[in-house]
Scaffold this active site. Structure first.
Site, PDB file in Angstrom:
ATOM      1  N   VAL A  20     -14.914 -67.292 -80.807  1.00 24.57           N
ATOM      2  CA  VAL A  20     -16.215 -67.473 -80.154  1.00 24.57           C
ATOM      3  C   VAL A  20     -16.617 -68.933 -80.023  1.00 24.57           C
ATOM      4  CG1 VAL A  20     -17.038 -65.188 -80.832  1.00 24.57           C
ATOM      5  CG2 VAL A  20     -17.492 -67.169 -82.327  1.00 24.57           C
ATOM      6  N   ASN A  30     -21.982 -60.789 -83.679  1.00 20.22           N
ATOM      7  CA  ASN A  30     -21.830 -60.528 -85.108  1.00 20.22           C
ATOM      8  C   ASN A  30     -20.861 -61.488 -85.785  1.00 20.22           C
ATOM      9  OD1 ASN A  30     -21.955 -58.702 -87.586  1.00 20.22           O
ATOM     10  ND2 ASN A  30     -19.783 -58.601 -87.077  1.00 20.22           N
ATOM     11  N   SER A  51     -29.483 -63.681 -90.687  1.00 22.57           N
ATOM     12  CA  SER A  51     -29.439 -63.413 -92.124  1.00 22.57           C
ATOM     13  C   SER A  51     -30.799 -63.752 -92.722  1.00 22.57           C
ATOM     14  CB  SER A  51     -28.360 -64.273 -92.799  1.00 22.57           C
ATOM     15  OG  SER A  51     -28.475 -64.242 -94.209  1.00 22.57           O
ATOM     16  N   TYR A  54     -25.121 -72.456 -93.969  1.00 22.85           N
ATOM     17  CA  TYR A  54     -25.193 -71.119 -93.397  1.00 22.85           C
ATOM     18  C   TYR A  54     -26.635 -70.776 -93.020  1.00 22.85           C
ATOM     19  CZ  TYR A  54     -24.687 -65.980 -93.240  1.00 22.85           C
ATOM     20  OH  TYR A  54     -24.690 -64.661 -92.873  1.00 22.85           O
ATOM     21  N   ALA A  68     -29.080 -72.819 -92.323  1.00 25.90           N
ATOM     22  CA  ALA A  68     -29.510 -73.623 -91.184  1.00 25.90           C
ATOM     23  C   ALA A  68     -28.975 -73.041 -89.875  1.00 25.90           C
ATOM     24  CB  ALA A  68     -29.042 -75.068 -91.352  1.00 25.90           C
ATOM     25  N   LYS A 126     -28.089 -69.899 -89.292  1.00 25.57           N
ATOM     26  CA  LYS A 126     -28.735 -68.618 -89.002  1.00 25.57           C
ATOM     27  C   LYS A 126     -30.194 -68.803 -88.600  1.00 25.57           C
ATOM     28  CE  LYS A 126     -25.303 -65.770 -89.646  1.00 25.57           C
ATOM     29  NZ  LYS A 126     -24.700 -65.062 -88.488  1.00 25.57           N
TER      30      LYS A 126
END
Length: 256
Positions: free
Chosen positions: A70, A96, A148, A161, A163, A165
Site C-alpha cells: 500500500v 486495514n 486505533s 504508531y 501519531a 493513526k
C-alpha cells in the site's frame, strides 16, 4: 425485523492487510454475506490460502487474492484496476493494512518512524485516493479506515504508531467532508485490544480469541470478528447517516 440494510450482497470489497487477524475476519464475513472480496497483502503467498478457503466454502461471494504494497502508488493503482477487471466494480474499500512495534520515543529511528507512518497513514491515503477516483465516476462507495485507540488517546512506547493513526482519524474526517458530494461515505474504526496474533505477541496478551465470550460485557479485549461486524455496518446502507466519524470499539470503559 428486516436486516437487508446490513447486507453487502452483490458488492465488491477490497480489504487491505487481509491475510490474517481483523482483515481476514472481514473478508470472510463479507464473502459469507454475498460480497466479492479482494484479499490482499504484501505477500501473495499469505493471501492465497485465505482466498482459497473462502472459494471452497459455502460463502456466496468469491475471493480474489492479490499482492499489493500500500506504500507503492503504482501497486495500489494496479490493485484497483485488477479488482474492477475481475469483478466489474469497486464498492467498498477497507484500509486495514498496518504495522507497529513498541519502542521508547527516544529510541525510535528515523527509518522506523517513516516505516510506520508510510504503512499506516500514507497507505491509507494512497488507497483512498485511488479508490475514490473510481468511485466518483461510478456512483459512489464506502471507505472504512482502521485506526486505533492509540490514535485517540496516545499509548506508551507507541508514539510513532499513535501519531500515524491520529493522522488516519483526521484524514477520515477531512476527506469525508470533501467526498460526500460524490456519494462516497468515509468513516473510521478505532479498535482497542483485539486478540490477533500480532497483539498477543507484541503486547503479551495471552487470551485466545476462541476463549473470549462475546456475551460478556465486562472485558477489555475483543475478537477480530467483533471489529468485522462493525466494519460490515459501516460498509452497508445501514450506516447511511454516518459520515466522517470514528467509532471506538474497546469494550468496558476504563474509568479512573
Amino acid at each position: 425485523m428486516t436486516t437487508t440494510q446490513f447486507s453487502l450482497e452483490g458488492q465488491t470489497a477490497v480489504v487491505t492487510g487481509s491475510s490474517s487477524g481483523i482483515g481476514k475476519a472481514m473478508v470472510e464475513l463479507f464473502a459469507d454475506d454475498g460480497a466479492n472480496v479482494v484479499v490482499t497483502s504484501r505477500e501473495l503467498e499469505n493471501v492465497e490460502p485465505v482466498a482459497e478457503a473462502i472459494n471452497e466454502s459455502e460463502a456466496e461471494g468469491r475471493a480474489l487474492p492479490l499482492e499489493c504494497d500500500v506504500t507503492d502508488r503504482d501497486a495500489v493503482e494496479e490493485l484497483v484496476e485488477q479488482t474492477v477487471d475481475e469483478f466489474g466494480a469497486l464498492d467498498i474499500l477497507v484500509n486495514n493494512a498496518g504495522a507497529s512495534f513498541q519502542a521508547p520515543p527516544a529510541e525510535i529511528s528515523e527509518n522506523g518512524w517513516k516505516t510506520i507512518v508510510d504503512i499506516n497513514l500514507h497507505g491509507t491515503f494512497h488507497c483512498s485516493q485511488v479508490a475514490a477516483a473510481y468511485m466518483r465516476e461510478h456512483g459512489g462507495g464506502k471507505i472504512v479506515n482502521i485506526a486505533s485507540v492509540a490514535g485517540q488517546q496516545g499509548s506508551r512506547q507507541m508514539s510513532h504508531y499513535g501519531a500515524a493513526k491520529a493522522g488516519v482519524i483526521n484524514f477520515t474526517k477531512s476527506v469525508a467532508a470533501d467526498w460526500a458530494e460524490d456519494d462516497i461515505w468515509v468513516n473510521c474504526i478505532a479498535p482497542g485490544l483485539v486478540a490477533t496474533e500480532g497483539v498477543k505477541s507484541q503486547m503479551g496478551v495471552e487470551d485466545e480469541a476462541d476463549a473470549i465470550d462475546r456475551t460478556t460485557a465486562d472485558r477489555t479485549i475483543g475478537t477480530p470478528e467483533e471489529v468485522a461486524d462493525l466494519a460490515q455496518f459501516l460498509a452497508s446502507s445501514a450506516s447511511s447517516y454516518l459520515v466522517g466519524e470514528t467509532v471506538t470499539i474497546m469494550g468496558t470503559p476504563r474509568l479512573e
